[in-house]
Design an enzyme around this catalytic site. Structure first.
Site, mmCIF file in Angstrom:
data_model
loop_
_atom_site.group_PDB
_atom_site.id
_atom_site.type_symbol
_atom_site.label_atom_id
_atom_site.label_comp_id
_atom_site.label_asym_id
_atom_site.label_seq_id
_atom_site.Cartn_x
_atom_site.Cartn_y
_atom_site.Cartn_z
ATOM 1 N N SER A 101 -5.823 -6.719 -6.622
ATOM 2 C CA SER A 101 -4.438 -7.050 -6.296
ATOM 3 C C SER A 101 -4.047 -8.443 -6.774
ATOM 4 O O SER A 101 -4.049 -8.715 -7.962
ATOM 5 C CB SER A 101 -4.232 -6.889 -4.783
ATOM 6 O OG SER A 101 -2.882 -6.939 -4.437
ATOM 7 N N ASP A 244 -1.564 -5.872 -9.488
ATOM 8 C CA ASP A 244 -1.519 -4.404 -9.560
ATOM 9 C C ASP A 244 -0.127 -3.865 -9.276
ATOM 10 O O ASP A 244 0.055 -2.651 -9.150
ATOM 11 C CB ASP A 244 -2.550 -3.769 -8.628
ATOM 12 C CG ASP A 244 -2.258 -4.006 -7.154
ATOM 13 O OD1 ASP A 244 -1.553 -4.988 -6.838
ATOM 14 O OD2 ASP A 244 -2.737 -3.222 -6.322
ATOM 15 N N ASP A 246 1.927 -3.788 -6.758
ATOM 16 C CA ASP A 246 2.378 -3.129 -5.528
ATOM 17 C C ASP A 246 3.162 -4.079 -4.634
ATOM 18 O O ASP A 246 3.593 -3.700 -3.549
ATOM 19 C CB ASP A 246 1.202 -2.498 -4.765
ATOM 20 C CG ASP A 246 0.200 -3.518 -4.241
ATOM 21 O OD1 ASP A 246 0.312 -4.720 -4.592
ATOM 22 O OD2 ASP A 246 -0.715 -3.113 -3.496
#
EC number: 5.4.2.10
Length: 448
Positions: A101, A244, A246
């Site tokens: 992440s 990533d 998100d």
């Protein structure tokens, strides 16, 4: 439940520290065995971000999955929400995202999704953990039943089309100058392309990954470069994703950062006016600012709070029928579109409001003034300082003092021997005094 490998967002740690090829192989084997249900040919979708260690982990997981008879579909660098979407659309039994992440390149991680694109439940993660410490050799497939692996082309276009469909067809991004920072991560191809196809004048930064520069002085956790570029080019908006993709942070035309709480306010208000909220409420965590809660209440929208972590936000949404949720960090979940946080789709929802109202981003995205918030950490060696009588008494007195004018959140870290003390309220001086008295009490208890 005490877990050895899984945290709140999959398995994460230093590459070749916790995250070794051996562990990745065993995760592939264990997850593959847990998700072999039914007599069809089983398959798994594997995506990754741009970290150097992604090659190592990807190959080890391919070996693990194929050794227990699962076919592997490799999609390469793709956003986490794209992998979740592809898992469902390609009718796979399991999805894997190899990513840490927003962490720097030295770390990596393994996120797992079930066949419908949702992150795994605690119970399923427990099943996988139990297998990880077993000898799995006796459960390997026979030679004739080994899995196959292949790379899949065209998946970038699938995600671009999916993301574009979340923007109302009568709204174009023409006339908008957009700077997008992809954090040298998983979205470096798909997001600039999608914005261009929607008509925006796109300037891209953080789109030259080299295996080492993911999240390095760029992306949603370091938006300073984006702010400078927005001001330099007199852009209308800046969009910062993490490694990533998100989560998302917005920068307005003045270069000011807009966090996830403000984005939740924009989306919640817009969706309520359009009749799109499934219920008159949204879900966020205990870390969301009290200013957000008061703003939502003034518009007849309830804020339901959960523990920290987007998985807990989604669980609450699914359990009680809410379709918008998120975190101050920029994880925004809209279950009408996705099964996990999607930074780009969240940004498109904000852009839709900007275009619909014909107003600047600074006007659209400043709906409330955040209350002063103070966060301090207290490190301790052993024991349970929160059980100390003096600490309990100090906390009770602090809550009494803040009653009606703020709130306290005191919680032990889940990853280190640290107690986090957060206070917020209308009066910054009072909040600082309250937090400091608790920190002092915890310090004395920790030293005792």
């Amino acid at each position: 439940m005490s877990r050895k490998y899984f945290g709140t967002d999959g398995i994460r740690g230093r590459a070749n520290g916790l995250i070794t090829p051996e562990l990745a192989l065993k995760v592939g084997q264990a997850a593959g065995l847990v998700f072999q249900r039914g007599d069809h040919r089983h398959r798994v979708v594997i995506g990754k971000d741009t970290r150097l260690s992604g090659y190592m982990i990807e190959n080890a997981m391919v070996a693990g999955f194929t050794s227990v008879g699962m076919d592997v579909l490799l999609v390469g660098p793709m956003p986490t929400p794209a992998v979740a979407m592809l898992t469902k659309s390609m009718r796979a039994d399991l999805g894997v995202m190899i990513s840490a992440s927003h962490n720097l390149f030295e770390d990596n991680g393994i996120k797992l999704f079930g066949p419908l694109g949702f992150k795994l439940s605690d119970d399923v993660e427990k099943q996988i953990e139990e297998l990880l410490d077993d000898n799995l050799d006796r459960q390997l497939s026979q030679s004739a039943n080994l899995g196959r692996a292949r790379r899949i082309d065209g998946v970038h276009d699938r995600y671009i089309e999916f993301a574009k469909r979340t923007l109302p067809r009568d709204i174009s991004l023409e006339g908008l100058r957009v700077v997008v920072d992809c954090a040298n991560g998983a979205a470096y191809k798909v997001v600039p392309e999608a914005l261009w196809e929607l008509g925006a004048d796109v300037i891209s930064i953080g789109v030259e990954p080299d295996g080492f520069n993911i999240n390095k002085e760029c992306g949603s956790t370091a938006p300073e470069a984006l702010s400078r570029k927005v001001r330099e080019l007199r852009a209308d908006i800046g969009i910062a994703l993490d490694g990533d993709a998100d989560r998302v942070i917005i920068v307005d035309e003045r270069g000011h950062v807009v966090d996830g709480d403000q984005l939740l306010a924009v989306i919640a208000q817009s969706w309520k006016e359009d009749g799109r909220l499934a219920k008159p409420g949204i879900v966020s965590t205990v870390m969301s600012n009290l200013g957000l809660e008061r703003f939502l209440q003034s518009h007849g929208i309830e804020l339901i709070r959960t523990a920290v972590g987007d998985r807990y936000v989604l669980e609450q949404m699914m359990k009680n029928g809410y379709n918008v949720g998120g975190e101050p960090s920029g994880h925004i979940i809209m279950s009408d579109y996705a099964t996990t946080g999607d930074g780009f789709v969240a940004a498109l929802q904000v852009l839709a409001v900007v275009q619909k109202l014909g107003r600047s981003v600074s006007e659209v995205c400043h709906l409330f003034d955040p209350l002063p918030q103070i966060l301090k950490n207290v490190r301790y060696r052993s024991g349970k300082p929160l059980d100390n009588a003096e600490v309990k008494s100090t906390i009770a007195a602090a809550e009494q003092r803040l009653n009606g004018h703020g709130r306290l959140l005191i919680r032990p870290s889940g990853t280190e021997p640290v107690i986090r003390v957060m206070g917020e309220g209308d009066d910054r001086v009072m909040v600082e005094e309250v937090v400091d008295t608790i920190v002092d009490a915890l310090g004395h208890a920790a030293a005792a």
